[in-house]
Design a protein around this motif. Sequence first.
Motif, mmCIF file in Angstrom:
data_model
loop_
_atom_site.group_PDB
_atom_site.id
_atom_site.type_symbol
_atom_site.label_atom_id
_atom_site.label_comp_id
_atom_site.label_asym_id
_atom_site.label_seq_id
_atom_site.Cartn_x
_atom_site.Cartn_y
_atom_site.Cartn_z
ATOM 1 N N PHE A 70 -37.904 -20.022 -10.553
ATOM 2 C CA PHE A 70 -38.700 -19.826 -9.344
ATOM 3 C C PHE A 70 -38.625 -18.379 -8.852
ATOM 4 C CE2 PHE A 70 -38.466 -24.375 -9.314
ATOM 5 C CZ PHE A 70 -39.570 -24.803 -8.603
ATOM 6 N N ILE A 76 -36.310 -25.164 -1.349
ATOM 7 C CA ILE A 76 -37.699 -25.295 -1.800
ATOM 8 C C ILE A 76 -38.409 -26.243 -0.850
ATOM 9 C CG2 ILE A 76 -39.249 -26.103 -3.622
ATOM 10 C CD1 ILE A 76 -37.098 -25.404 -5.646
ATOM 11 N N GLN A 79 -40.387 -14.428 -11.005
ATOM 12 C CA GLN A 79 -41.727 -13.840 -10.936
ATOM 13 C C GLN A 79 -41.943 -13.009 -9.673
ATOM 14 O OE1 GLN A 79 -41.819 -17.521 -11.100
ATOM 15 N NE2 GLN A 79 -41.659 -17.577 -13.321
ATOM 16 N N SER A 85 -43.456 -24.580 -12.570
ATOM 17 C CA SER A 85 -42.002 -24.755 -12.645
ATOM 18 C C SER A 85 -41.552 -25.923 -11.775
ATOM 19 C CB SER A 85 -41.290 -23.471 -12.197
ATOM 20 O OG SER A 85 -41.549 -22.412 -13.078
ATOM 21 N N ARG A 132 -47.942 -15.601 -9.463
ATOM 22 C CA ARG A 132 -46.622 -16.114 -9.112
ATOM 23 C C ARG A 132 -46.709 -17.547 -8.586
ATOM 24 N NH1 ARG A 132 -45.348 -12.340 -5.875
ATOM 25 N NH2 ARG A 132 -45.686 -13.326 -3.857
ATOM 26 N N ASN A 133 -47.706 -17.813 -7.746
ATOM 27 C CA ASN A 133 -47.840 -19.161 -7.181
ATOM 28 C C ASN A 133 -48.192 -20.194 -8.245
ATOM 29 O OD1 ASN A 133 -47.178 -18.298 -4.637
ATOM 30 N ND2 ASN A 133 -49.294 -18.068 -3.938
ATOM 31 N N PHE A 143 -45.627 -27.595 -4.635
ATOM 32 C CA PHE A 143 -44.758 -26.525 -4.162
ATOM 33 C C PHE A 143 -45.407 -25.806 -2.984
ATOM 34 C CE2 PHE A 143 -44.007 -21.952 -4.274
ATOM 35 C CZ PHE A 143 -42.634 -21.880 -4.156
ATOM 36 N N CYS A 149 -40.255 -21.106 -1.261
ATOM 37 C CA CYS A 149 -38.863 -21.179 -1.688
ATOM 38 C C CYS A 149 -38.119 -19.919 -1.259
ATOM 39 C CB CYS A 149 -38.748 -21.360 -3.209
ATOM 40 S SG CYS A 149 -39.375 -19.962 -4.176
ATOM 41 N N LYS A 173 -47.317 -20.047 -11.413
ATOM 42 C CA LYS A 173 -46.128 -20.261 -12.230
ATOM 43 C C LYS A 173 -45.086 -21.090 -11.481
ATOM 44 C CE LYS A 173 -46.471 -16.264 -15.300
ATOM 45 N NZ LYS A 173 -45.818 -15.025 -15.799
ATOM 46 N N ARG A 174 -44.958 -20.859 -10.175
ATOM 47 C CA ARG A 174 -43.991 -21.629 -9.404
ATOM 48 C C ARG A 174 -44.397 -23.094 -9.296
ATOM 49 N NH1 ARG A 174 -42.205 -17.351 -4.580
ATOM 50 N NH2 ARG A 174 -40.503 -16.402 -5.779
ATOM 51 N N GLN A 175 -45.693 -23.339 -9.158
ATOM 52 C CA GLN A 175 -46.139 -24.727 -9.130
ATOM 53 C C GLN A 175 -45.833 -25.412 -10.461
ATOM 54 O OE1 GLN A 175 -47.146 -26.753 -6.800
ATOM 55 N NE2 GLN A 175 -47.557 -28.452 -8.192
#
Length: 296
Positions: free
Chosen positions: A150, A89, A153, A168, A161-162, A16, A19, A164-166
């Motif tokens: 995405f 994204i 957070q 996800s 946050r980064n 990721f 986004c 968790k996004r990775q």
Amino acid sequence: MDSAILHFISPPIPHFVDCGYACYEVGDSHITRNCIRVFDLIVVRKGMLPIGENGRSWEIKEGEGFILLPDGHHYGSAPCTTDTEIIWIHFQTFGSWQMGTDMNQCMGNQMELIEEHKRLAYLNHADVCSIFIPKHMKLSPKALEVLETFFEQEHEPQSLRNWKRQASFQLFLQHLDRDLASPSNETSIQLADRIELFIRQNYASDITNSVLQKNMNYHPNYLAKVMLKVYGMTPMTYLQYYRLEQSKRLLLQTPWSIARIADEVGFHHVSHYSTCFSKKEGLSPSDFRRKFAKAR
């Protein structure tokens, strides 16, 4: 829907980057860009987005996703005819990838792409696998549900946050990869994975087609057909491939003799091992060790 297939090899898993949301009113068009150096996954939440890439045009409808290539020319192929909302994204990968017209072409090129990936990503003796993502897709409810996480957070600290996004994003890719498989393909994938796991766990033992038939409860011809479809090689070819890969680990990580390494990975005769190794790698086991483990 019929679509080209993006074929990635991992590890590392495509990662990721960024986004966001975008809105288009009636008459607006997608921005024109060239070689943005990241994959751009567009998901239409509402309306319809006309999009073009390298001379081809698509209409991305509500609930659909589309991946623009990092080295392509992107543009709005026509103005929006209705108010449209999208999620975008950006992601990228390290190593090898290619786009095939369909799964058959991707499977046919799988081993060549894996070998190229190992060279580019410095994974000479690592286990790798394929990820298949349609370029144009209808997203499942589960994939859409993951997509919304995405943006949950936004009030988290940036570092958290980064992460968790990775996480996800990886789950989202897993849904896209699995959703691509038809019921018949899913059955083949599950059986091929069972065969591959059995080989990995028992590669140093005597594995024959008869042994596989007894453990899998399928005729060897069917097992070969399934492995060819999913891994691009028969079980016996995969067995030799995996033994040679494990021998490369031992050549680089141990001081063991070539004869001992051959025996450890399941070759009964060191001469046969050396012949197979040289045919695949273009140099003998001893030369491979000297080339890549000079410090030892």
